[in-house]
Structures are given as structure tokens and as C-alpha cells.
Design a protein around this motif. Structure first.
Motif, mmCIF file in Angstrom:
data_model
loop_
_atom_site.group_PDB
_atom_site.id
_atom_site.type_symbol
_atom_site.label_atom_id
_atom_site.label_comp_id
_atom_site.label_asym_id
_atom_site.label_seq_id
_atom_site.Cartn_x
_atom_site.Cartn_y
_atom_site.Cartn_z
ATOM 1 N N GLN A 45 0.802 -1.232 0.000
ATOM 2 C CA GLN A 45 0.000 0.000 0.000
ATOM 3 C C GLN A 45 0.830 1.274 0.000
ATOM 4 N N VAL A 133 -8.313 -0.316 3.822
ATOM 5 C CA VAL A 133 -8.111 -0.716 2.426
ATOM 6 C C VAL A 133 -9.420 -0.655 1.643
ATOM 7 N N PHE A 217 -4.453 -3.194 -4.767
ATOM 8 C CA PHE A 217 -5.234 -2.902 -3.567
ATOM 9 C C PHE A 217 -6.125 -4.085 -3.178
ATOM 10 N N SER A 220 -4.004 -6.504 -1.383
ATOM 11 C CA SER A 220 -3.766 -5.987 -0.040
ATOM 12 C C SER A 220 -4.947 -6.304 0.879
#
Length: 462
Positions: A45, A133, A217, A220
Motif C-alpha cells: 500500500q 483498504v 489494492f 492488499s
């Protein structure tokens, strides 16, 4: 001999502490995997968020000199300087937004985990990272204003943030390690951070270049969901007798206060304060220089693309793994304090090289030198941990989390303001300033070792 009656057997059975509320399932998995998964996500990130800010703000300003594939103007461009300044300032706003909330939650949650166990806090903090996130994914996929990134940070900070997760991991290691093995165990935990960060950085750099921002993302998010589930169902609880305790009570804050105010065998308030000061300065320089490194690499004259930025971030995280080997080797003939001094020497030298770097080769030379620089943090954490009782580890590492939060705030404020202000006369000046500041913890640690060369303080504590 007659068999004992049911009542006699009950009387002879070992008793759990009254009101302990001990959970039947203690788990079997080590805490290192919690930090491995979480740090993989965070390492993916951090450069991703900075590059996304650069990309979005470049579009707003009308600057197209840098793309995901790399390459920028051969000379300094006023619009590029404007993008650098805006990106630096938005990074500051995002970090500032979570500071005060994180300061409140860290000092509350750490002492709480000393009583209820480490598992609840690990689950809570990793859930906060999941929420962050999710907000970031919405911002990127719906092209919302970058100010919504602030909301994600605040939600995460309210539930403890990464600092609480990290502090709980180190407290768990302190719970199960001996005084002799603690420094190496903490370095092993940091090595896990390094391996995960290195893998995430390399993968993320190429992935952004090939497919853009949204898919990394999603990965993540998946890693953080895995972190939460692992913490809840697999992690091996390290507190021997967890018990029920209220979360929202001033008692937890009193425990943090007593950590520094109440006398205890072998505990020195002077040592606690000075080692915390040394850690504060080291973390401030680490956070500050790492915060501006991506901006430094994106802009002229380096003009790195996302793949090179990924390799640079991987080189940063390699420091954790190299530090483990370095610590194991140097401990054979040096005390921990002198190992820390060697680490600080490499740190200072690496930052000086960064301040002068105008080519890719010189930048990676700086990364190579800095790979020997991160032994300092596990050494200081271990020394602090040895100064307090086992029942105070959560309170201690929540205090360290607060110190980390304050250092991150100051680092973000100072370096993200100093970097655009010094572009005109010396672009690498913030790195040079960081090198000079690191002389202070080097002096502190040396003085503590020379003028108070007592053996470890733990003969009465463990």
C-alpha cells in the motif's frame, strides 16, 4: 487405598485464577505470521498510495511528465514541483488525520491486552486495516476525491492501526522469550517484516506498471482478511491466564503512567526515558526519509518508474533480513549496545549517499549501505522490554506505539514540509539532516553503555 471422591479430585485439581475467563482455544500459530501477512499488505500500500496521489494530482494540475512506466522531463518543471508539493502535503494530511485517534487508542489497547490476551487486540487492529483498504479501493475505483483517504486512516487508527498490531506482536514475543534470547527473537520478527515487505514491493512495482492501481489494492485487502482470520482462529495466545477486563476505563491509562512512575526492582526510569528518546529519534528519521524516498525517485533527475520504485522499496525491506544475520554474527563478540552503534554508522552513511544521489546506481548504493542499518530498532526494543515485568509488556509496547505515532507525525510534518522547501538549493538536504540527527541516539546509547555497564536488568524480573 480408596479412590479419591469427586469432591477430593476437584479440590486437588489445579485452579485457574478467579474470574480469569480463560479461553478454551489457545491456538498454535506463531505471531510472526500475523505480522508477515499484515506487513505484506502495508508494504504493497505505501508506495502504491504515494504513486496514486502523484498520478491523481498530476492529472488535476495538468502535468503529464511522469507515468506508471517511468520517464520524466530532463529538467526541473514548475508543474512537477507543484505536483511534488501537493503530493507531499496530502501525505502529511493523511498521516495527521490518524495521529490523535491513534494516540488515544494505543495507550488504551496495550494495557488491555496484558489482561485479556494478545488475540483480541490483533483481531481488532487487523480489522481496522481491512476497513482502511476498503476505503482506499472505493477511492481508486470510483475516482473519489483523495480527501476520502483521510477517512480510511481515521477508521483504522480508532481500532489501533498498524502500530498496535506491531506492538502486540513484539509484546507476544516478549511473553514467550527469555532475557538472553529476546534481542534475537525480536530481530527474527523484524526479519519477517523485511521478507514480506520485499516480496510485496517487487510484486507491486511490476503489477502497477502492467495493470494500474486497483488490483494491487485488492490483493492488499485479501492479505488483511487472512491476517484477521489467522489472528482469530490460529494464533497461539501468549498471555498465560487471560481474563475479562473492561476496555473503556481509565485504569489502562494509569497502568501506562505507573510503568514510568512506580518503582520496581531493576527498573530505571532514566533508562526507560533515554532509550525511548533514542528510539523516537531513530524512528523519526526512518519514517521521514522513507516517506519522501518515493517522491525523490519519481522526480528529476532519477525519474524512476513503478518497477524501479518497487525494487527500491524491496531494498529498504531487505534491511530487516540483513539485520538478522548481522545481529547474529556481531553478538558473538559485541554487546547489543555496540551492535546498535555499528547499525547507526551504516544508517548515517547511507543517508549521506542518498543526499548526493543523482543516478540510479548511486541510489542503489545508498540502499545497499542502509541494508545494514536496521539492527538498532530490535536492540532498543529488547532493552526496553528487559526493564519491565512480564505483566507490563503490553503497557510498554503501547507506549512504544505512542512514541512511534509521535515520531511518524513529526517525521511527516518535518520531512514533507522540508522536502519541497529545499528543492531549489539542495534536493537531498532532508537525508543529510537525518544523518546528523542520528548522531544523537548514537551518543545516547554509547553513554548509557559506558557509564552504566550493568548486566541485563532482569535477574529479579524473569
Amino acid at each position: 487405598m480408596d479412590a479419591p471422591s469427586r469432591g477430593e479430585r476437584a479440590a486437588e485439581a489445579p485452579k485457574e485464577p478467579a474470574g480469569s475467563g480463560v479461553r478454551g482455544w489457545r491456538g498454535w500459530g506463531p505471531v510472526e505470521l500475523v505480522l508477515f501477512f499484515a506487513n505484506f499488505s502495508l508494504a504493497l500500500q505505501r508506495p502504491l498510495t504515494t504513486q496514486y496521489l502523484w498520478h491523481r494530482l498530476s492529472a488535476d494540475v495538468g502535468y503529464n511528465g511522469t507515468s506508471r512506466g517511468g520517464g520524466c522531463n530532463d529538467t526541473a518543471d514548475p508543474k512537477q514541483e507543484e505536483v511534488q508539493t501537493l503530493t507531499s502535503h496530502w501525505s502529511l494530511y493523511i498521516d495527521l488525520s490518524s495521529f490523535f485517534v491513534g494516540l488515544f487508542s494505543a495507550t488504551l489497547l496495550g494495557p488491555w491486552s496484558d489482561q485479556v490476551g494478545r488475540r483480541p487486540l490483533l483481531v481488532l487492529a487487523s480489522s481496522g486495516l481491512v476497513l482502511q483498504v476498503i476505503v482506499y479501493i472505493l477511492v481508486v475505483s470510483l475516482e473519489l476525491h483523495v480527501g476520502y483517504l483521510v477517512l480510511g486512516r481515521v477508521l483504522c487508527a480508532f481500532l489501533g492501526d498498524y502500530n498496535a498490531l506491531l506492538g502486540t506482536g513484539f509484546a507476544s514475543v516478549a511473553d514467550v522469550s527469555t532475557s538472553r534470547s529476546r534481542t534475537l527473537r525480536m530481530a527474527m520478527l523484524e526479519a519477517c517484516l523485511g521478507i514480506s515487505g520485499m516480496l510485496a514491493s517487487i510484486a507491486g512495482g511490476h503489477w502497477i506498471k502492467a495493470q494500474g492501481y486497483i488490483n494491487p489494492f485488492w490483493l492488499s485487502l485479501a492479505m488483511l482478511i487472512a491476517t484477521t482470520l489467522y489472528s482469530a482462529f490460529v494464533f497461539r495466545e501468549s498471555v498465560p491466564h487471560p481474563k475479562k477486563a473492561y476496555l473503556f476505563t481509565l485504569h489502562h491509562y494509569r497502568l501506562v503512567y505507573q510503568l514510568f512512575a512506580a518503582p520496581s526492582p531493576g527498573k530505571s526510569r532514566k533508562h526507560l526515558a533515554l532509550y525511548l528518546l533514542a528510539l523516537f529519534l531513530v524512528l523519526t528519521i526512518h519514517y521521514g526519509t522513507w516517506d519522501i524516498a518515493v517522491l525523490y525517485e519519481l522526480s528529476w533527475p532519477l525519474c524512476w518508474g513503478s518497477d524501479l520504485i518497487g525494487y527500491g522499496s524491496a531494498a529498504q525491506h531487505l534491511s530487516y533480513l540483513v539485520g538478522l544475520v548481522q545481529l547474529w554474527a556481531l553478538q558473538l563478540f559485541l554487546k547489543d549496545s555496540w551492535v546498535a552503534e555499528v547499525s547507526l554508522t551504516f544508517n548515517i552513511a547511507g543517508l549521506v549517499v542518498f543526499s548526493l544521489a543523482k543516478t540510479t546506481a548511486l541510489m542503489f548504493t545508498g540502499y545497499g549501505i542502509l541494508s545494514f542499518s536496521l539492527v538498532i530498532t530490535p536492540v532498543i526494543r529488547a532493552k526496553l522490554s528487559k526493564l519491565v515485568n512480564k505483566t507490563e509488556q503490553g503497557a510498554l509496547f503501547s507506549s512504544i506505539a505512542c512514541v512511534s505515532g509521535i515520531s511518524m507525525l513529526l517525521a511527516t510534518g518535518i520531512f514533507n514540509s522540508l522536502y519541497p522547501a529545499t528543492l531549489n538549493f539542495m534536493k537531498g538536504f532532508p537525508f543529510l539532516l537525518g544523518a546528523f540527527v542520528l548522531l544523537i541516539p548514537a551518543i545516547l546509547i554509547g553513554v548509557l553503555e559506558i557509564f552504566d555497564p550493568r548486566p541485563e536488568y532482569q535477574q529479579t524480573l524473569h
